[in-house]
Enzyme design. Structure first.
Site, PDB file in Angstrom:
ATOM      1  CG  HIS B 324       5.535   9.689  17.099  1.00 25.60           C
ATOM      2  ND1 HIS B 324       4.769   9.600  15.971  1.00 25.60           N
ATOM      3  CD2 HIS B 324       6.668  10.344  16.743  1.00 25.60           C
ATOM      4  CE1 HIS B 324       5.409  10.185  14.956  1.00 25.60           C
ATOM      5  NE2 HIS B 324       6.553  10.637  15.402  1.00 25.60           N
ATOM      6  CG  ASP B 478      -0.706   1.878  18.818  1.00 28.35           C
ATOM      7  OD1 ASP B 478       0.030   1.135  19.486  1.00 28.35           O
ATOM      8  OD2 ASP B 478      -1.852   2.198  19.172  1.00 28.35           O
ATOM      9  CG  HIS B 479       2.536   6.751  15.367  1.00 25.91           C
ATOM     10  ND1 HIS B 479       2.480   8.079  15.724  1.00 25.91           N
ATOM     11  CD2 HIS B 479       1.250   6.372  15.153  1.00 25.91           C
ATOM     12  CE1 HIS B 479       1.210   8.487  15.734  1.00 25.91           C
ATOM     13  NE2 HIS B 479       0.454   7.470  15.404  1.00 25.91           N
ATOM     14  N   PRO B 480       5.073   2.506  14.932  1.00 22.23           N
ATOM     15  CG  PRO B 480       4.669   0.236  14.539  1.00 22.23           C
ATOM     16  CD  PRO B 480       3.997   1.502  14.975  1.00 22.23           C
TER      17      PRO B 480
END
Lengths: 222, 545
Positions: B324, B478-480
């Protein structure tokens, strides 16, 4: 038996003893202790590290062991000079002596040249008649631009509770004292459930001016 | 060298975060034997809290969580990085952080627990972009609710505030009252713009729940809630253990073994910190090791049978990396004092850009006004500006009460070129290669971020803001996701709609790595719902076999 990790690997600590959060804290304290010992020639700080081994929290240990080391190092005129300069730079008639000693110890550990600069600031303060922190700081920078950095260090110490890049005090940092009518230091809230819905105090737009020339502000990485 | 004893269980799970631990809990409660292998150590909350309090750089979310040599995680979002090596035109936008620890990365999430919108699962059909998932919103709805009950999610009454994801049940807890600062922000948005501010659904207690206390507003959800009022994966670990699941920390899985037909997984091998190898066998296997580590494990398991890696006949393992990636700005409001930092970090959101016909050309996004205590930042800023004494204290109070931070979560698209591979030059102490990711922001995301910037500029104007500080470039969130993408076609996807790998009938993946698109809103609730659906499938197959 633990194996020794290859030292050439760039991403890991060289020694296993630094790897757990507990051990990291201990290692940090031990490093500090070694410096304390070098500076003082005495083993008093080891007592502080031992106290942390026996289970004192890191925050408390930082807050209590450093003043102990500091009081040995700074019971003399340098300590008094640091406190006097600090009172002037904060426009405050009184500051906590134990915190002051710990900050002073940290500042000088981090940069031994600071001691001479603090003495210079003190000498300047004694000679002049400065009505405020702003007058004093402006005069100091005019006398020697390098004094701006030590003023920053002293203010960072008192207001952020940080010296030599380390947390000396957290809750007792002055930045929290002057905002305690509105917010709490993170992890220490005590307003009760949903206190945050209430209206906090209004704050008037400040009219004061900077006393020192501006410095580059670098945000640390998240 | 191998240990003499082979461990075995009905289900072997790799990873102890929300996904792995919640599956373990469900299965153990149904009487199924479970072993969970966690690469990192087991550390309790209080150590993290103490680490935080003694941390000089308080905004460092990774700071209180130092890694161990055998399970390194990225130390920060800096490029170059000592562990996650990113390359490509937007390398810095993909510098994700996560934790390799018992309980997983939700040690430092903010508890935002969004359901995706029905349209998020059908982006291709509805907007001609990206892909469709191999499941629909309705397939996941019961598991969304189960995940909300498991975590303890508070949220608004749909009759008053419809978040767009149809619900069969109300939220387990009433919505969290938003802060004074957020109330003012909402008022401004209501009066001056066509947009709206909603309560963010959160895995945070607004009453005692699951033997955890009500949120007291310590304002430290990230990096560590000091009292456990916010759910994190460790609670599912504790519940699973109480139900009989076995968790093994410091167990770094490095090999997934298959039978001679390469159809079934027969075991996994892990290293302990001394690089002793251990074998664990089972009937079913679930890789729940975070998007990046999951793809890494499948790739390092490459052998003669599967030269491109396990579950990778499609060649899509490690591809389609998404996030994101957002935009961030901090400024000083010229209006009345807001005093952000009272209450939890994230309580409110502008959700007006989550869906619309424009998604045929640009990505959706969410806007957060962060309720972050700004006292430390204000102090550093005021000192650097040259203030001393009384004037310094006035500045600190003013800046701390007027600083506003906005950031966005912008939608990515799956692009096979955005790819995770194994580093050819960097290895950890166990000899396992570090992950490397090539990243170029999709044009779809760039357009979305451009739109966000214009909205932010409008908001700054409405708040009479000054001293804008834009985070340079793009902000990794940090939303891989996407590295073992879901789909119906085994030629172009890694798992099916039940998160079962196309290649190996008893191997499942529970992670954001299966996402076909990334929607908007934090990914954790969807990860948990998918994981609980995996648990449901496993229960059916094991108990009714």
């Amino acid at each position: 038996m633990k194996k020794e990790w290859p030292k050439e690997n760039p991403c890991v600590p060289a020694n296993l003893h630094t790897v757990s959060p507990n051990a990291m804290r201990l290692a940090r304290l031990l490093r500090m202790s070694r410096r304390d010992m070098l500076l003082t020639g005495m083993g008093a700080a080891v007592t502080g590290a031992a106290a942390s081994l026996s289970g004192a929290t890191a925050a408390e240990t930082h807050a209590t062991s450093a003043p102990d080391a500091g009081s040995i190092l700074h019971s003399g005129p340098e300590a008094a000079q640091f406190m006097a300069v600090s009172r002037k730079l904060t426009d405050r008639p009184a500051l906590d002596l134990r915190i002051g000693n710990a900050l002073h110890a940290g500042l000088v550990q981090g940069n031994p040249a600071r001691q001479g600069q603090i003495s210079t600031l003190h000498g300047l303060m004694e000679k002049g008649q400065f009505a405020s922190a702003a007058e004093f700081a402006a005069a100091a920078e005019k006398a020697d631009p390098a004094l701006k950095d030590v003023i920053h260090d002293i203010l960072t110490g008192w207001y952020r509770g940080v010296a030599d890049g380390k947390v000396v005090v957290y809750r007792s940092a002055l930045m929290f004292d002057i905002t305690k009518d509105a917010v709490y230091p993170k992890t220490y809230a005590e307003g009760g459930p949903f206190y945050w819905t209430s209206q906090p105090p209004e704050v008037a737009r400040p009219t004061g001016h900077p006393a020192l020339s501006p410095s580059k502000f670098v945000v640390e990485p998240t | 060298m191998s240990s003499e004893q082979t461990l075995s269980a009905d289900v072997v799970i790799v990873g102890s975060g929300v996904a792995g631990a919640s599956i373990a809990n469900e299965l153990a409660r149904a009487g199924i034997s479970v072993i969970v292998l966690e690469a990192g150590p087991r550390v309790d909350r209080q150590h993290f809290v103490e680490n935080f309090r003694t941390l000089e750089n308080k905004p460092s979310y990774q700071g209180p969580f130092p890694s161990v040599p055998w399970a390194v995680h990225p130390p920060n979002q800096m490029t170059p990085n000592a562990y996650l090596h990113t390359t490509g035109p937007d390398a810095e936008a993909y510098q994700q952080v996560y934790l390799r620890m018992m309980g997983g990365t939700t040690w430092h999430w903010a508890g935002c627990a969004w359901r995706y919108l029905p349209s998020d699962f059908e982006l291709k059909t509805r907007y001609g972009q990206g892909r469709d998932w191999a499941l629909k919103y309705d397939d996941l709805e019961p598991f969304y609710y189960q995940a909300e009950v498991m975590m303890g999610v508070c949220g608004p009454d749909p009759a008053k505030e419809d978040l767009g994801s149809p619900r069969k049940q109300p939220y387990p807890m009433e919505a969290l009252p938003i802060s004074y600062a957020a109330q003012q922000f909402r008022k401004l948005i209501d009066e001056k713009t066509p947009w709206r501010v909603v309560h963010e659904p959160q895995a945070r207690n607004t009453r005692p729940y699951d033997a955890r206390p009500t949120c007291e507003g310590h304002n430290n959800c990230m990096p560590i809630c000091p009292i456990g009022a916010m759910y994190n994966g460790s609670y599912s670990v504790y519940h699973a253990e109480a139900a009989g699941a076995k968790f093994i920390p410091n167990a770094v899985v490095y090999k997934i073994e298959r039978d001679s037909a390469n159809k079934r997984v027969t075991g996994v091998q892990y290293y302990d910190p001394d690089k002793q190898s251990h074998r664990v066998t089972g009937k079913y296997f679930v890789i729940a090791a975070h998007c990046i580590e999951t793809a890494k494990l499948l790739l390092v398991s490459a052998d003669e049978q599967s030269p491109e890696g396990v579950a990778n006949s499609s060649g899509h393992v490690g591809r389609n990396m998404m996030d994101h990636t957002g935009v961030q700005v901090t400024f000083i409001s010229g209006d009345k004092a807001l005093w952000p930092g009272r209450g939890p970090l994230l309580t409110n959101v502008i959700d007006s850009f989550r869906d619309g016909d424009w998604r045929n050309e640009r990505g959706a996004y969410l806007v957060h006004m962060v309720d972050d205590n700004q006292v430390d930042l204000a102090t550093q800023l005021a000192i650097s500006k040259g203030y001393v004494g009384r004037e310094l204290e006035e500045q600190i109070r003013y800046l701390a009460s007027h600083t506003v931070r906005l950031f966005s979560h912008n939608e990515a698209l799956p692009d096979p070129e955005n790819r995770l591979t194994l580093s050819k030059t960097q290895k950890d102490v166990l000899g396992i290669p570090h992950p490397e990711v090539y990243y170029k922001l999709p044009e779809y995301t760039v357009k979305s971020c451009d739109h966000t910037r214009s909205v932010f500029r409008e908001l700054i104007g409405l708040m009479h803001g000054t001293d804008e500080q834009w985070t340079p470039g793009y902000f990794p969130q940090d939303h891989p996701s996407g590295s073992t993408i879901m789909g119906t076609d085994p030629k172009t996807s890694v798992v099916d709609g039940h998160c079962r790998t196309h290649d190996h009938e008893n191997l499942f993946i529970a992670s954001s790595s299966v996402f076909s698109t990334v929607g908007t809103g934090n990914i954790t609730l969807t990860v948990a719902a998918l994981a609980l659906r995996v648990a449901d499938t496993l229960k059916k197959e094991l108990l009714h076999a």
